[in-house]
Design an enzyme around this catalytic site. Structure first.
Site, PDB file in Angstrom:
ATOM      1  N   HIS A  15      10.213 -18.160   8.345  1.00 22.87           N
ATOM      2  CA  HIS A  15       9.719 -18.052   9.724  1.00 22.87           C
ATOM      3  C   HIS A  15      10.740 -17.331  10.610  1.00 22.87           C
ATOM      4  O   HIS A  15      10.411 -16.354  11.302  1.00 22.87           O
ATOM      5  CB  HIS A  15       9.440 -19.458  10.256  1.00 22.87           C
ATOM      6  N   GLU A  16      11.973 -17.792  10.565  1.00 24.34           N
ATOM      7  CA  GLU A  16      13.007 -17.212  11.432  1.00 24.34           C
ATOM      8  C   GLU A  16      13.333 -15.766  11.037  1.00 24.34           C
ATOM      9  O   GLU A  16      13.669 -14.937  11.895  1.00 24.34           O
ATOM     10  CB  GLU A  16      14.270 -18.068  11.404  1.00 24.34           C
ATOM     11  N   HIS A  19      11.196 -13.392  12.912  1.00 25.32           N
ATOM     12  CA  HIS A  19      11.757 -13.020  14.218  1.00 25.32           C
ATOM     13  C   HIS A  19      12.844 -11.960  14.045  1.00 25.32           C
ATOM     14  O   HIS A  19      12.940 -10.997  14.819  1.00 25.32           O
ATOM     15  CB  HIS A  19      12.371 -14.254  14.896  1.00 25.32           C
TER      16      HIS A  19
END
Length: 230
Positions: A15-16, A19
């Protein structure tokens, strides 16, 4: 982040890194003035990565119990992001509408509003789920309610990423190219327009329809495994 190799940590890292990719490509491609992207699309790349990870794991896993655990985790993600954040957004809107009418925003008023909306979303009055009375004060512990209309963007980003990922996983090479262009676009255009260029029209029902289709597919898989285990 803490990392010990547990699956939820793998998912968080994935997920990170979404980003990271979004910021990396935008900073690399855009001038300083348009490198930063809007909050409306901030969670698209991160949740897009999660869809790809879950798809890969579903194809690799052979053990039904492990697959069931992963599928339940995925389903919980739909509940927590698509439904719960929309529920939060409805509460947030109700707060602002009450303030505009001159209604004093006391703790009692907010608790009543939050409780009513939560019971509606969980089907309390229809006997679907039981919402205990203490849940009504949950609003006090959620920091996003002290910001201006933030939470709905979790749901919109989630819906957009589901639609984008579905096109990529279907083998559409142009969809993959458009996605890379999207995460390279920063804030060079309005978020809705950037998503349209990527192949997702957030003014239509298609992204939501694809998200519900994906959720139903997960529930079908869960039921298939459970039927085998009876």
């Amino acid at each position: 982040m803490n990392y010990t190799g547990q699956y939820n940590e793998v998912s968080t890292l994935t997920h990170e890194l979404g980003h990271t990719m979004h910021s990396y490509y935008s900073n690399k491609t855009q001038p300083f003035a348009t490198a930063d992207y809007a909050t409306f699309v901030a969670e698209v790349a991160s949740t897009f990565n999660e869809v790809l990870l879950n798809d890969m794991m579903q194809k690799k896993l052979k053990d039904d119990d492990m697959r069931l655990s992963l599928l339940m985790s995925m389903l919980d993600g739909f509940k927590g992001t698509l439904f719960r954040q929309t529920q939060f957004a409805e509460f947030e809107l109700a707060i602002h509408e009450a303030a505009e009418k001159g209604t004093p925003l006391t703790g009692k008023v907010l608790t009543q509003m939050y409780g009513d909306i939560t019971r509606k979303y969980y089907g309390h009055d229809k006997g679907v789920c039981t919402v205990e009375d203490n849940v009504a004060v949950e609003w006090a512990a959620i920091p996003h309610f002290y910001m201006n209309f933030y939470v709905y963007q979790y749901s919109t980003s989630f819906v957009a990423s589901q639609a984008l990922a579905a096109k990529v996983l279907d083998g559409d090479k142009e969809a993959k190219k458009r996605y890379i262009e999207f995460i390279s676009s920063g804030g060079s255009d309005y978020p809705i327009e950037l998503l349209k260029k990527a192949g997702v029209d957030m003014t239509s029902s298609e992204p939501f329809d694809k998200t519900i289709e994906a959720m139903n597919g997960i529930m079908d898989e869960i039921e298939t495994i459970l039927d085998k285990q009876k």
